[in-house]
Enzyme design. Structure first.
Site, PDB file in Angstrom:
ATOM      1  N   CYS A  42     -34.996 -47.490  -1.783  1.00  0.00           N
ATOM      2  CA  CYS A  42     -33.710 -47.893  -1.117  1.00  0.00           C
ATOM      3  C   CYS A  42     -32.702 -46.860  -0.597  1.00  0.00           C
ATOM      4  O   CYS A  42     -32.279 -46.761   0.739  1.00  0.00           O
ATOM      5  CB  CYS A  42     -32.804 -48.709  -1.970  1.00  0.00           C
ATOM      6  SG  CYS A  42     -32.995 -48.313  -3.455  1.00  0.00           S
TER       7      CYS A  42
ATOM      8  N   HIS B 151     -25.567 -48.814  -0.856  1.00  0.00           N
ATOM      9  CA  HIS B 151     -25.795 -47.737  -1.596  1.00  0.00           C
ATOM     10  C   HIS B 151     -24.906 -46.823  -0.511  1.00  0.00           C
ATOM     11  O   HIS B 151     -24.835 -46.944   0.842  1.00  0.00           O
ATOM     12  CB  HIS B 151     -27.107 -47.161  -1.512  1.00  0.00           C
ATOM     13  CG  HIS B 151     -27.780 -47.697  -2.745  1.00  0.00           C
ATOM     14  ND1 HIS B 151     -27.460 -48.774  -3.659  1.00  0.00           N
ATOM     15  CD2 HIS B 151     -29.048 -47.592  -2.876  1.00  0.00           C
ATOM     16  CE1 HIS B 151     -28.423 -48.955  -4.390  1.00  0.00           C
ATOM     17  NE2 HIS B 151     -29.215 -48.438  -4.050  1.00  0.00           N
TER      18      HIS B 151
HETATM   19  O1  L14 Z   1     -37.412 -48.499  -5.789  1.00  0.00           O
HETATM   20  O2  L14 Z   1     -31.178 -48.519  -8.741  1.00  0.00           O
HETATM   21  O3  L14 Z   1     -37.926 -46.827  -6.846  1.00  0.00           O
HETATM   22  O4  L14 Z   1     -31.810 -48.502 -10.565  1.00  0.00           O
HETATM   23  C1  L14 Z   1     -35.793 -48.015  -8.734  1.00  0.00           C
HETATM   24  C2  L14 Z   1     -34.388 -47.792  -9.350  1.00  0.00           C
HETATM   25  C3  L14 Z   1     -34.492 -48.525  -6.735  1.00  0.00           C
HETATM   26  C4  L14 Z   1     -33.180 -48.276  -7.329  1.00  0.00           C
HETATM   27  C5  L14 Z   1     -36.959 -47.411  -6.601  1.00  0.00           C
HETATM   28  C6  L14 Z   1     -32.129 -48.610  -9.300  1.00  0.00           C
HETATM   29  C7  L14 Z   1     -35.709 -47.359  -7.453  1.00  0.00           C
HETATM   30  C8  L14 Z   1     -33.601 -48.609  -8.859  1.00  0.00           C
END
Ligand code: L14
Ligand code: 25A
Length: 339
Positions: free
Chosen positions: A133, A246
């Site tokens: 993301c 975000h």
């Molecule tokens: O897509 O905010 O690799 O804890 C995994 C952790 C996305 C964010 C990914 C988080 C992430 C996620």
């Protein structure tokens, strides 16, 4: 490869999660050509019903034998499930668009933002990875700048909402906030420390060298998507007590100089970007405004005069939409367009 049809049998794996629910509503909103929608999650959700185009669809337990007859499967049930089930689905002839980190850096798997590197969709072998993301919203903005003046180095600090971690993290922020305002004890189950009224410089697990996995994803995925290993990226990823959206402070060093107005023109002309930059009227991107929206918002655009060609940017987007579900659906739309 996807065959051209009027409509498709589509599956959402992890349908009851924060990203999965968003995938179902985006398929509906965008009138994706769905012939039939099949929903899967863990046993916990077996029998649960979700609404799609006025129908109630029953969620089924994900097992190895569900993929026959499915054309497109959108996965968002965690990396472990993707590692196991995506190859099984691909073998059945299903095109998997995977939102987890499992396949992103696999050289056999394209990592795609449709506005940035659609050409990489031509060489998929059944699995396509959706980037992280925080990476997506940054790279959408870097792309037009890179094409114009080549990006040499990026220093990024993120301010990431709890929805990225999933539903349990959203509940934890809500519960802790409520408890604290009522002078009650809080519980920390998802994050190692209190997230309400706090900031945690820690997303995903720590690796050798002291960086987190999330930080390394931003470094490595950026190079792969832009197809340029020479771009130097360094990241600090931070969790903030925001539910959705975000934010990122991004410092960019380029080969040639761009004025602030030139940057604004470049960004405004790029699909999916909205420039929100009018400091005199207190206009800049905010996560509470980006939540529920599809675009990547950019503001606070300034020259960084500590280097010859430098820029500072503030980038905000909805992590569940462009950062996850929307990008995945846009990949599917692009595949159909290219079929
Ligand atoms: O897509 O905010 O690799 O804890 C995994 C952790 C996305 C964010 C990914 C988080 C992430 C996620
Ligand atoms: O395994 P990982 O890599 O650690 O990742 C799992 C976590 O990452 C989130 C996901 O959020 C989960 O917390 N996640 C997944 N992809 C992500 C991405 N790309 C991501 N985060 C960021 N970026 P979630 O809870 O919102 O969504 C999880 C979805 O996956 C389904 N699922 C889980 N295990 C599965 C599975 N599907 C098939 N087979 C499996 N073995 C999950 O369905 C959900 O759709 P569910 O039925 O397990 O969850 C329904 C509801 O139950 C809550 N819940 C989740 N875990 C528990 C739980 N309740 C009690 N105990 C639990 N252990 C969820 O909140 C959900 O509402």
């Amino acid at each position: 490869m996807l065959k051209k049809r009027d409509s498709y049998v589509v599956a959402v794996v992890g349908a009851t999660g924060a990203v999965g629910e968003e995938m179902v509503s985006i398929l509906q909103e965008r009138r994706f050509p769905v012939k039939e929608l099949r929903l899967f999650a863990s046993e916990r959700s077996e029998g649960k019903r979700m609404e799609f185009k006025g129908d109630l669809i029953t969620v089924r337990t994900l097992t190895e034998d569900v993929f026959r007859g499915i054309d497109i499967a959108l996965f968002s049930a965690g990396a472990e499930r993707s590692r196991h089930f995506a190859p099984i689905a691909a073998k059945e002839g299903c095109v998997v668009i995977d939102n987890s980190s499992a396949w992103r850096m696999d050289p056999e798997v394209p990592l795609v933002i449709p506005e940035v590197n659609p050409q990489d969709l031509t060489w998929h072998k059944g699995i396509i990875a959706n980037p992280n993301c925080s990476t997506i919203q940054m790279v959408v903005v870097l792309k037009p700048i890179h094409d114009a003046v080549r990006v040499k180095r990026v220093v990024v600090t993120t301010f990431q909402s709890v929805s990225g971690t999933g539903k349990k993290a959203m509940e934890e922020l809500l519960n802790q906030t409520t408890a604290l305002l009522n002078f009650k004890e809080i519980e920390c189950k998802v994050y190692p420390y209190q997230i309400a009224f706090n900031v945690l410089p820690h997303i995903d697990s720590f690796m050798d060298g002291g960086y987190t996995k999330e930080e390394l994803k931003m470094v490595n995925e950026t190079k792969k998507i832009l197809g340029d290993d020479t771009i130097r990226v360094t990241a600090t990823t931070v969790r903030v007590p925001v539910f959705r959206g975000h934010s990122e402070s991004v410092n960019v060093e380029t080969e040639k100089k761009l004025t602030v107005d030139e940057v604004k023109d470049l960004l405004q002309a790029f699909p999916g970007i909205v420039v929100q930059d009018d400091p005199e009227n207190n206009l800049y991107p905010l996560p509470i405004e980006a939540a529920g929206r599809d675009e990547v918002f950019v503001g606070r655009i300034r020259e960084d005069d500590t280097v010859e060609c430098g820029l500072n940017l503030w980038i905000v987007s909805d992590n569940l939409r462009k950062g996850a579900a929307l990008n995945a659906v846009q990949i599917a739309e692009k595949l159909i367009e290219m079929a």
